[in-house]
Design a protein around this motif. Structure first.
Motif, short mmCIF file in Angstrom:
data_model
loop_
_atom_site.label_atom_id
_atom_site.label_comp_id
_atom_site.label_asym_id
_atom_site.label_seq_id
_atom_site.Cartn_x
_atom_site.Cartn_y
_atom_site.Cartn_z
N UNK A 123 -43.08 16.23 -5.95
CA UNK A 123 -43.30 16.10 -4.51
C UNK A 123 -42.19 16.77 -3.71
N UNK A 124 -40.93 16.55 -4.13
CA UNK A 124 -39.81 17.16 -3.42
C UNK A 124 -39.93 18.68 -3.40
N UNK A 125 -40.21 19.25 -4.57
CA UNK A 125 -40.29 20.71 -4.69
C UNK A 125 -41.44 21.27 -3.86
N UNK A 126 -42.60 20.66 -3.95
CA UNK A 126 -43.78 21.18 -3.26
C UNK A 126 -43.67 20.99 -1.75
N UNK A 127 -43.20 19.84 -1.31
CA UNK A 127 -43.03 19.62 0.14
C UNK A 127 -41.94 20.51 0.71
N UNK A 128 -41.00 20.94 -0.12
CA UNK A 128 -39.94 21.82 0.33
C UNK A 128 -40.33 23.29 0.36
N UNK A 129 -41.60 23.57 0.09
CA UNK A 129 -42.07 24.95 0.14
C UNK A 129 -42.19 25.63 -1.20
N UNK A 130 -41.90 24.91 -2.29
CA UNK A 130 -42.04 25.50 -3.61
C UNK A 130 -43.50 25.72 -3.97
N UNK A 131 -43.72 26.69 -4.82
CA UNK A 131 -45.08 27.02 -5.24
C UNK A 131 -45.36 26.34 -6.58
N UNK A 132 -46.44 25.59 -6.65
CA UNK A 132 -46.68 24.94 -7.93
C UNK A 132 -47.88 24.02 -7.96
N UNK A 133 -47.94 23.30 -9.06
CA UNK A 133 -48.89 22.22 -9.30
C UNK A 133 -48.09 20.92 -9.40
N UNK A 134 -48.81 19.79 -9.41
CA UNK A 134 -48.22 18.54 -9.89
C UNK A 134 -48.40 18.54 -11.40
N UNK A 135 -47.31 18.41 -12.12
CA UNK A 135 -47.38 18.46 -13.58
C UNK A 135 -47.55 17.10 -14.21
N UNK A 136 -48.29 17.06 -15.30
CA UNK A 136 -48.41 15.87 -16.14
C UNK A 136 -48.28 16.35 -17.58
N UNK A 137 -47.51 15.61 -18.38
CA UNK A 137 -47.36 16.04 -19.77
C UNK A 137 -48.71 16.03 -20.47
N UNK A 138 -49.27 14.87 -20.71
CA UNK A 138 -50.58 14.72 -21.34
C UNK A 138 -51.03 13.29 -21.12
N UNK A 139 -52.33 13.07 -21.15
CA UNK A 139 -52.85 11.73 -20.87
C UNK A 139 -52.30 10.70 -21.86
#
Length: 340
Positions: A123-139
């Motif tokens: 959230x910090x990275x994306x709200x700060x203008x970073x380009x990306x996805x929300x990552x999840x390791x695996x279910x």
């Protein structure tokens, strides 16, 4: 006939794993996918600090550029160095001149607090203008609450989720658990044992799947868009394309190199700017799947990005000193391996 192509896109990478080369052997010989994770990768990611990560990402990005890859879709984990880790990766790639799409792989392996911190870093990275996805390791390493939180955060931020799906038998239940959560903007990595169709783009990683002996994913049988990744084993996308073709051909004798080439080009849907980069190669049929599939050793000699910057000249990066990058990586690798 041409000796140039657009920049290549690595559809799934783990830049944190670049320093793994030459790491000490695991405490015991892994005999299956779960033990490979436990004995190798989960020990490695827990040993990382931000200095190691910077060196690893810089070397990985430099080697990507030298392979004609100008964009990386990265999936990261460093449970003891979470805060600020995505900035370190993004800044290291920018230093080299390579675009990166970041994600922090949220997991409950280190408890609820570890999962929360991973969500916070995304959230910090994306709200700060970073380009990306929300990552999840695996279910299989996440509770339902964590999966729902990641999906909800991605929805709120207008991005997808970047997640490993059914890579091995430990994650067989992922399809059922993700059915009500997955959306078209998700990046579903591996899908080797997925028992149903899920919305999203599939990231196919044939070399890694062979290396982990988890089976062939049969991406051509899926209705999803497919992109080609390396799962952290470098970022030489022409080489990965050749292997993707051979793996497909071993499963289906009617398979064509055109399929593997289309998977390689699938990355432009996520990083379209890479199409405007120009890579010059050592081979003058490099725009032909049928030539590339049977011509090993093709190398990038020059890269000019969409803004006209020369990023690679005579096979060497121009924005960084490759010898300094490698020396720094060797120093940090020694620290990392000592911790292992």
């Amino acid at each position: 006939m041409a000796d140039t192509t657009p920049g290549m896109v690595c559809g799934h990478h783990h830049l944190y794993s670049t320093l793994a080369r030459g790491m000490p052997p695991p405490p015991k010989q892994p005999t299956g996918f779960g033990e490979i994770l436990e004995q190798v990768w989960w020990r490695l990611d827990a040993a990382l600090d931000l200095d190691m990560l910077r060196a690893s990402a810089r070397l990985g990005a430099t080697e990507a550029l030298m392979s004609g890859t100008t964009a990386i879709i990265d999936h990261h984990e460093s449970p003891n160095a979470i805060e600020g880790s995505l900035d370190v990766i993004a800044e290291a790639c920018a230093e080299v001149g390579v675009r990166v799409v970041c994600a922090y792989g949220v997991t409950d392996r280190h408890g609820a607090d570890g999962a929360r911190r991973g969500l916070d870093e995304n959230e910090r990275f994306l709200r700060g203008g970073g380009r990306g996805f929300v990552g999840v390791h695996a279910a299989f390493t996440c509770t339902d609450d964590t999966l729902e939180a990641a999906a909800g955060l991605a929805h709120d931020l207008g991005v997808g989720v970047h997640i490993h799906v059914c890579e091995g038998p430990e994650d067989l239940a992922a399809g059922a658990r993700l059915t009500r959560l997955a959306t078209d903007d998700w990046l579903l990595v591996h899908c080797v044992l997925l028992d149903r169709d899920l919305p999203g783009t599939i990231a196919h990683n044939p070399r890694s799947n062979m290396n982990n002996a988890v089976g062939y994913a049969r991406p051509a049988s899926r209705p999803n868009p497919t992109i080609l990744g390396t799962d952290g084993i470098g970022a030489d996308m022409l080489e990965e394309m050749r292997l993707a073709y051979v793996a497909h051909r071993a499963d289906d004798v009617t398979a064509s190199p055109d399929d593997a080439w289309s998977w390689m080009e699938g990355g432009y849907a996520i990083v379209p700017e890479a199409r405007d980069d120009v890579v010059t190669w050592t081979y003058d049929h490099v725009d032909s799947p049928w030539h590339v599939a049977f011509t090993p050793g093709v190398r990038a000699t020059r890269v000019v990005d969409a803004d006209g910057r020369v990023l690679l000249d005579d096979g060497l990066p121009t924005l960084v000193d490759v010898h300094e990058v490698r020396a720094h990586a060797a120093e940090q690798a020694a620290r990392l391996h000592a911790r292992l």
